[in-house]
Design a protein around this motif. Structure first.
Motif, short mmCIF file in Angstrom:
data_model
loop_
_atom_site.label_atom_id
_atom_site.label_comp_id
_atom_site.label_asym_id
_atom_site.label_seq_id
_atom_site.Cartn_x
_atom_site.Cartn_y
_atom_site.Cartn_z
N LYS A 112 6.58 -17.78 1.53
CA LYS A 112 7.36 -16.74 2.41
C LYS A 112 8.48 -17.36 4.13
CE LYS A 112 4.69 -13.20 -0.15
NZ LYS A 112 4.48 -12.13 0.05
N VAL A 147 -5.22 -14.55 4.59
CA VAL A 147 -6.47 -14.55 4.73
C VAL A 147 -7.09 -16.07 3.75
CG1 VAL A 147 -8.90 -13.32 4.02
CG2 VAL A 147 -7.23 -12.41 4.95
N ARG A 163 -13.05 0.23 10.84
CA ARG A 163 -12.20 -1.13 10.61
C ARG A 163 -10.37 -0.93 11.19
NH1 ARG A 163 -14.22 -3.96 6.15
NH2 ARG A 163 -11.65 -4.47 5.51
N ILE A 187 -7.37 -0.82 12.68
CA ILE A 187 -6.33 -1.91 13.27
C ILE A 187 -4.87 -1.14 14.86
CG2 ILE A 187 -4.69 -3.74 13.05
CD1 ILE A 187 -5.92 -3.99 9.91
N ARG A 219 -2.44 -2.33 16.78
CA ARG A 219 -1.25 -3.49 16.75
C ARG A 219 -0.82 -3.66 18.57
NH1 ARG A 219 -1.37 -5.78 12.08
NH2 ARG A 219 -1.89 -4.79 9.92
N THR A 265 -5.10 -7.60 15.30
CA THR A 265 -4.97 -7.83 13.65
C THR A 265 -5.83 -7.15 13.30
OG1 THR A 265 -4.26 -9.32 12.08
CG2 THR A 265 -4.92 -10.11 13.73
N PHE A 266 -6.75 -8.06 12.08
CA PHE A 266 -8.05 -8.19 11.40
C PHE A 266 -8.26 -9.29 11.43
CE2 PHE A 266 -10.56 -8.98 6.95
CZ PHE A 266 -11.02 -8.64 7.94
N GLU A 280 1.58 -6.93 -3.76
CA GLU A 280 2.16 -9.00 -3.47
C GLU A 280 3.20 -8.96 -2.39
OE1 GLU A 280 3.64 -9.97 -7.53
OE2 GLU A 280 1.75 -10.13 -8.02
N MET A 281 4.27 -7.57 -2.26
CA MET A 281 4.78 -7.74 -1.49
C MET A 281 3.54 -7.46 -0.13
SD MET A 281 8.20 -5.24 -2.11
CE MET A 281 7.17 -4.68 -2.71
N ASP A 337 -2.70 -9.78 2.26
CA ASP A 337 -3.85 -9.61 1.30
C ASP A 337 -3.79 -8.25 2.32
OD1 ASP A 337 -5.16 -11.68 0.33
OD2 ASP A 337 -4.32 -12.49 3.05
N VAL A 376 -6.22 -5.10 4.67
CA VAL A 376 -7.39 -5.38 5.27
C VAL A 376 -7.78 -3.40 5.81
CG1 VAL A 376 -6.98 -7.27 5.54
CG2 VAL A 376 -6.38 -5.89 7.24
N PHE A 377 -6.99 -2.98 5.26
CA PHE A 377 -7.57 -1.95 6.09
C PHE A 377 -6.56 -0.14 5.25
CE2 PHE A 377 -6.45 2.21 8.81
CZ PHE A 377 -8.04 2.56 8.73
N GLU A 381 -3.04 -1.66 5.02
CA GLU A 381 -2.75 -2.52 6.85
C GLU A 381 -2.56 -3.80 6.45
OE1 GLU A 381 -2.67 -1.78 10.23
OE2 GLU A 381 -3.07 0.02 10.25
N SER A 382 -2.13 -4.70 5.57
CA SER A 382 -2.74 -5.75 5.76
C SER A 382 -2.46 -7.12 7.69
CB SER A 382 -0.77 -6.13 5.04
OG SER A 382 0.56 -6.82 5.89
N THR A 383 -2.81 -8.17 7.12
CA THR A 383 -2.56 -8.88 8.10
C THR A 383 -1.60 -8.97 9.31
OG1 THR A 383 -2.61 -10.50 6.59
CG2 THR A 383 -4.70 -10.40 7.82
N LYS A 384 -0.92 -8.27 8.38
CA LYS A 384 0.35 -8.57 9.27
C LYS A 384 1.04 -7.21 9.55
CE LYS A 384 2.60 -10.79 5.37
NZ LYS A 384 2.98 -11.45 4.47
N ALA A 385 0.88 -6.17 8.89
CA ALA A 385 1.36 -4.73 9.71
C ALA A 385 0.76 -3.70 8.39
CB ALA A 385 3.18 -4.82 9.35
N ALA A 386 1.37 -2.41 9.35
CA ALA A 386 0.62 -1.39 8.25
C ALA A 386 1.71 -0.70 7.34
CB ALA A 386 0.18 -0.25 9.37
N PRO A 401 -10.86 -3.37 1.08
CA PRO A 401 -9.89 -2.59 1.20
C PRO A 401 -9.15 -4.69 0.26
CG PRO A 401 -10.03 -2.35 3.66
CD PRO A 401 -11.86 -2.78 2.98
#
Lengths: 367, 126
Positions: free
Chosen positions: A18, A36, A290, A292, A294, A314-315, B30-31, B34, B36-37, B57-62, B84
């Protein structure tokens, strides 16, 4: 302006990347397995990172170049041995950081690795500071491939003999299929690894060989979680023109020898800050639970006064919890200080902690 | 018979009697990447159609989670708050988010059926 593509673009596409635009380049943020899994694979095995968007600046010259560069960088370059590297910064007169970089002494000069978003500006600044006296090449003909993680030495060795003898923060030239390749033992993930500078035309073939030996492509997403767990700064987040190396808690990277003599760009401010302290400083932050926090999350003390801001959060997959870095007022920067982070209108408890979040020995066997 | 419908914000909703179970679609996970919260609405609170009713929230954004219908929150899935990553594993089944006692069944009519949603998801990600 059209976005640029690295020489591995086709390989990224074939590997179902991506893409995101980063510093004017189309770069892979992740592949099909996700951030991850890519993060964990790097920590446990060996990840390949296309960092070809970063600048590779070659400056050629002899003793006078060393003198001139010492007026720019707070480093003891006279004693930097051939093929050894140092982490440093390009600063303004008031010690604001234009860029953070790795400078390596090579035969006939220096190689400086620059951030993608800063490289053109760095080149201009350096050219001016050096009065156009030296041959300078911001090399677009070369790619830069990092291979990081515990299995990287075995994998790279099976492709190029001799890399196993490199020490951390040192490098050398190697030859493979008639290509001249410069390899340093370095990286930005908190893992053992290498950074490989090689001709664009050879980059894909070389990377496919690493993949055949068991390494996997890793995107910028995992690069960010890896460097954050390792407590490493990212330009544009922890570092900017408004921050000095002392505020960024990077005084370890400033040569003590050079401090005592001064005489480099920003040395007045640096010396003053080292003597008198700074009002804000970069710290590690561990949110409870947990949640996060940012970038730009506001930080409060126990009396509900705003004391700072998060610069990255981040996580952390290896820590298995949230991690962050930010700047707080100096008096609240001590380890274990209780703070609060405002996320979506609610204040969540967190503590100031030492960096890095992740150390090799600390999580052995966890993942 | 229960009926599953889908929203443009990529939530699914399954109605049984006047109780609606709501979660996010596989396409949404999928969008996001992962997860994580997770944050869920409070039990007993009232949520309004198309209003926010949680966060993932993914590792990238909320990202906000929206409720496709109005109602009172009567149950929460604590297991997706505790872990999560379950949302990525089984988004349209065991990893539901919350249950609502709905007010107005006609709100369901504004939502998409499976075929419509699949087409919408395909087009919106193209």
């Amino acid at each position: 302006m059209d976005t640029k593509k690295t020489s591995l673009y086709q390989l990224h596409q074939d590997s179902k990347a991506k893409f995101v635009e980063f510093a004017g380049y189309q770069m892979p943020i992740q592949y099909s397995e996700g951030i991850v899994e890519e993060h964990r694979f790097t920590r446990n095995h060996s990840g390949i990172f296309d960092v070809s968007h970063m600048g590779q600046l070659f400056i050629y010259g002899q003793e006078d170049l060393v003198d001139d560069l010492e007026r720019i960088f707070p480093l003891d370059l006279k004693n930097l041995r051939l093929n050894h590297s140092k982490y440093s910064f390009l600063m303004s007169d008031n010690a604001g950081i234009y860029d953070d970089l790795i400078i390596t002494k090579i035969k006939d000069g220096f190689l400086i690795i620059l951030n993608a978003a800063c490289k053109e500006n760095d080149y201009k600044i350096l050219k001016e500071l050096l009065n156009n006296k030296y041959k300078m090449i911001l090399d677009e003909e070369r790619s830069l491939i990092a291979i990081q993680g515990p299995k990287s030495v075995e994998i790279l060795k099976s492709v190029i003999q001799g890399v196993e003898n490199l020490n951390f923060m040192s490098g050398n030239w190697f030859t493979l299929d008639d290509h001249n390749i410069y390899i340093t033992r370095s990286g930005y993930t908190g893992e053992d690894g290498f950074e490989v500078s090689l001709n664009n035309k050879f980059a894909e073939k070389f990377t496919r060989r690493l993949i055949n030996k068991g390494a996997k492509l890793i995107g910028l997403g995992a690069r960010d979680t890896l460097r954050l767990e390792a407590g490493l700064c990212l330009y544009g987040h922890e570092l900017s023109k408004d921050k000095t190396p002392v505020e960024a808690n990077l005084k370890w990277a400033i040569s003590k020898e050079r401090i005592s003599k001064g005489n480099f760009i920003g040395s007045d401010i640096i010396t003053k800050q080292l003597n008198n302290g700074v009002s804000k400083i970069r710290v590690g932050i561990k949110p409870e639970g947990r949640i996060i926090a940012r970038e730009k999350t506001k930080i409060y003390n126990e009396s509900n006064l705003e004391i700072g801001e998060i610069t990255s959060g981040t996580f952390g997959p290896s820590v298995n919890g949230p991690v962050a870095m930010g700047y707080v007022e100096n008096e609240f920067s001590k380890k274990n200080t209780k703070i609060f982070l405002e996320v979506r209108g609610k204040k969540h408890p967190a503590t100031i902690c030492s960096l890095p979040f992740y150390k090799k020995s600390y999580v052995k066997g966890v993942n | 018979m229960s009926e599953v419908k889908y929203s443009k914000e990529h939530e699914w909703i399954k109605l049984e009697g006047d109780i609606a179970t709501i979660g996010i679609t596989k396409h949404a996970t999928e969008m996001l990447g992962d997860i994580v919260f997770t944050e869920l609405p409070e039990k007993g609170s009232n949520v309004e159609k198309d209003g926010t009713a949680g966060v993932v929230e993914s590792t990238k954004a909320a990202s906000d989670v929206y409720t496709p219908v109005s109602g009172e929150v009567v149950d929460l899935n604590q297991s997706i708050v505790d872990d999560p990553s379950k949302i990525n594993q089984d988004p349209e089944n065991s990893a539901w988010f919350f249950k609502l006692k709905i007010k107005d069944k006609s709100e369901m009519d504004t939502l998409m059926n499976k075929d419509e949603y699949d087409k919408f998801a395909k087009e919106s990600s193209a």
